[in-house]
Design a protein around this motif. Structure first.
Motif, mmCIF file in Angstrom:
data_model
loop_
_atom_site.group_PDB
_atom_site.id
_atom_site.type_symbol
_atom_site.label_atom_id
_atom_site.label_comp_id
_atom_site.label_asym_id
_atom_site.label_seq_id
_atom_site.Cartn_x
_atom_site.Cartn_y
_atom_site.Cartn_z
ATOM 1 N N THR A 239 0.841 -1.193 0.000
ATOM 2 C CA THR A 239 0.000 0.000 0.000
ATOM 3 C C THR A 239 0.880 1.249 0.000
ATOM 4 O OG1 THR A 239 -0.140 0.067 2.408
ATOM 5 C CG2 THR A 239 -1.905 -1.097 1.251
ATOM 6 N N ILE A 240 0.278 2.341 -0.398
ATOM 7 C CA ILE A 240 0.901 3.648 -0.338
ATOM 8 C C ILE A 240 0.052 4.483 0.601
ATOM 9 C CG2 ILE A 240 1.374 5.757 -1.640
ATOM 10 C CD1 ILE A 240 2.019 4.042 -4.032
ATOM 11 N N GLU A 241 0.697 5.195 1.523
ATOM 12 C CA GLU A 241 -0.034 6.037 2.462
ATOM 13 C C GLU A 241 0.059 7.496 2.016
ATOM 14 O OE1 GLU A 241 -0.360 6.023 7.132
ATOM 15 O OE2 GLU A 241 1.528 6.924 6.492
ATOM 16 N N ILE A 242 -1.075 8.207 2.064
ATOM 17 C CA ILE A 242 -1.129 9.612 1.672
ATOM 18 C C ILE A 242 -1.501 10.434 2.901
ATOM 19 C CG2 ILE A 242 -2.140 11.294 0.088
ATOM 20 C CD1 ILE A 242 -3.172 8.779 -1.513
ATOM 21 N N ALA A 243 -0.614 11.359 3.276
ATOM 22 C CA ALA A 243 -0.854 12.238 4.426
ATOM 23 C C ALA A 243 -0.882 13.685 3.933
ATOM 24 C CB ALA A 243 0.251 12.063 5.468
ATOM 25 N N MET A 244 -1.516 14.565 4.708
ATOM 26 C CA MET A 244 -1.573 15.988 4.370
ATOM 27 C C MET A 244 -1.148 16.821 5.566
ATOM 28 S SD MET A 244 -4.640 16.646 1.828
ATOM 29 C CE MET A 244 -4.972 15.542 0.470
ATOM 30 N N SER A 245 -0.345 17.835 5.280
ATOM 31 C CA SER A 245 0.119 18.739 6.335
ATOM 32 C C SER A 245 -1.041 19.602 6.834
ATOM 33 C CB SER A 245 1.239 19.638 5.797
ATOM 34 O OG SER A 245 0.703 20.664 4.976
ATOM 35 N N PRO A 246 -0.851 20.270 7.969
ATOM 36 C CA PRO A 246 -1.917 21.121 8.503
ATOM 37 C C PRO A 246 -2.090 22.435 7.750
ATOM 38 C CG PRO A 246 -0.028 21.139 9.967
ATOM 39 C CD PRO A 246 0.260 20.135 8.895
ATOM 40 N N GLY A 247 -1.197 22.760 6.837
ATOM 41 C CA GLY A 247 -1.293 24.034 6.137
ATOM 42 C C GLY A 247 -0.755 25.167 6.996
ATOM 43 N N GLY A 248 -1.072 26.380 6.623
ATOM 44 C CA GLY A 248 -0.541 27.563 7.282
ATOM 45 C C GLY A 248 -0.955 27.737 8.725
ATOM 46 N N SER A 249 -2.071 27.132 9.132
ATOM 47 C CA SER A 249 -2.537 27.280 10.519
ATOM 48 C C SER A 249 -1.681 26.488 11.492
ATOM 49 C CB SER A 249 -3.991 26.829 10.649
ATOM 50 O OG SER A 249 -4.080 25.408 10.588
ATOM 51 N N GLY A 250 -1.001 25.443 11.001
ATOM 52 C CA GLY A 250 -0.225 24.572 11.872
ATOM 53 C C GLY A 250 -1.062 23.574 12.636
ATOM 54 N N THR B 24 -5.105 9.348 7.635
ATOM 55 C CA THR B 24 -4.445 9.331 6.337
ATOM 56 C C THR B 24 -5.270 8.440 5.419
ATOM 57 O OG1 THR B 24 -3.054 7.457 6.951
ATOM 58 C CG2 THR B 24 -2.145 9.661 7.354
ATOM 59 N N VAL B 25 -4.891 8.374 4.153
ATOM 60 C CA VAL B 25 -5.570 7.507 3.196
ATOM 61 C C VAL B 25 -4.551 6.532 2.640
ATOM 62 C CG1 VAL B 25 -6.710 7.441 0.940
ATOM 63 C CG2 VAL B 25 -7.345 9.182 2.598
ATOM 64 N N SER B 26 -4.945 5.274 2.522
ATOM 65 C CA SER B 26 -4.079 4.258 1.931
ATOM 66 C C SER B 26 -4.611 3.861 0.567
ATOM 67 C CB SER B 26 -4.015 3.013 2.822
ATOM 68 O OG SER B 26 -3.377 3.312 4.032
ATOM 69 N N ALA B 27 -3.701 3.706 -0.375
ATOM 70 C CA ALA B 27 -4.047 3.219 -1.707
ATOM 71 C C ALA B 27 -3.345 1.883 -1.903
ATOM 72 C CB ALA B 27 -3.605 4.219 -2.766
ATOM 73 N N SER C 34 3.894 -0.636 -13.329
ATOM 74 C CA SER C 34 3.367 0.724 -13.188
ATOM 75 C C SER C 34 2.059 0.693 -12.407
ATOM 76 C CB SER C 34 3.153 1.381 -14.548
ATOM 77 O OG SER C 34 2.106 0.744 -15.240
ATOM 78 N N PHE C 35 1.778 1.813 -11.789
ATOM 79 C CA PHE C 35 0.600 1.935 -10.943
ATOM 80 C C PHE C 35 0.171 3.390 -10.973
ATOM 81 C CE2 PHE C 35 -0.649 3.484 -6.691
ATOM 82 C CZ PHE C 35 -1.839 2.792 -6.519
ATOM 83 N N SER C 36 -1.113 3.624 -11.115
ATOM 84 C CA SER C 36 -1.644 4.983 -11.058
ATOM 85 C C SER C 36 -3.020 4.923 -10.400
ATOM 86 C CB SER C 36 -1.754 5.572 -12.468
ATOM 87 O OG SER C 36 -2.234 6.890 -12.393
ATOM 88 N N GLN C 37 -3.257 5.851 -9.491
ATOM 89 C CA GLN C 37 -4.550 5.895 -8.828
ATOM 90 C C GLN C 37 -4.850 7.337 -8.435
ATOM 91 O OE1 GLN C 37 -5.113 3.120 -5.631
ATOM 92 N NE2 GLN C 37 -7.088 3.932 -5.080
ATOM 93 N N THR C 38 -6.116 7.730 -8.595
ATOM 94 C CA THR C 38 -6.558 9.061 -8.196
ATOM 95 C C THR C 38 -7.457 8.939 -6.977
ATOM 96 O OG1 THR C 38 -6.409 9.882 -10.458
ATOM 97 C CG2 THR C 38 -7.800 11.136 -8.941
ATOM 98 N N VAL C 39 -7.170 9.747 -5.968
ATOM 99 C CA VAL C 39 -7.929 9.746 -4.712
ATOM 100 C C VAL C 39 -8.567 11.124 -4.555
ATOM 101 C CG1 VAL C 39 -7.731 9.491 -2.205
ATOM 102 C CG2 VAL C 39 -6.287 8.119 -3.711
#
Length: 157
Positions: A67-78, A115-118, A125-130
């Motif tokens: 699997t691939i894990e997708i995380a996102m930062s908190p942005g400018g607010s921290g 987080t989201v796992s794909a 090759s592998f391609s996926q849109t979340v």
């Protein structure tokens, strides 16, 4: 008099490789489509929703069980639980979610976020849109104009 604010949550991209348990001899990258919320009416009792996407592309000897894990930062607010778009000193609260019902905040997996796992589904090759789901809560009286934030997407494979 109603003020109209415009929201745009920009998603920036960064890839981070960890030891290849999911993908052998791989090279992975991500691209994003930002969320354009359009016009925001602070007098509306309904939140303003939008959506964007993260597209993963990997080449190499892809593991069918990894699997691939997708995380996102908190942005400018921290703080991923309280993200803010800014226009100068003014701010507009919003958040990013893993699901269309907007109940699970997308973050790093810490402090009440997920987080989201794909799942890797190919050889060579592998391609996926979340999908990424955004929401600006109703009832925020802000000055009119463009609001923006940048969030870093981290891919662990």
């Amino acid at each position: 008099m109603k003020g109209i604010g415009y929201g745009l949550a920009a998603l920036a991209c960064m890839t981070v490789a960890t030891p290849g348990w999911a993908c052998t001899l791989c090279s992975c990258s991500a691209s994003t489509t930002g969320i354009g919320f359009g016009g925001y009416d602070p007098g509306s009792s309904s939140p303003k929703d939008g959506s964007g996407s993260v597209t993963l592309s990997c080449t190499g000897l892809v593991s069918l069980a990894g699997t691939i894990e997708i995380a996102m930062s908190p942005g400018g607010s921290g703080n991923a639980l309280s993200r803010q778009m800014s226009q100068g000193a003014a701010s507009l609260l919003y958040n990013l979610y893993t699901n269309g019902s907007r109940t699970t905040i997308w973050g790093t997996g810490a402090a009440g976020t997920s987080t989201v796992s794909a799942t890797l589904t190919g050889l060579l090759s592998f391609s996926q849109t979340v999908s990424v789901y955004g929401r600006i809560p109703a009832g925020q009286w802000v000055k009119a104009g463009p609001y923006a934030d940048s969030v870093i997407v981290t891919i662990t494979y």
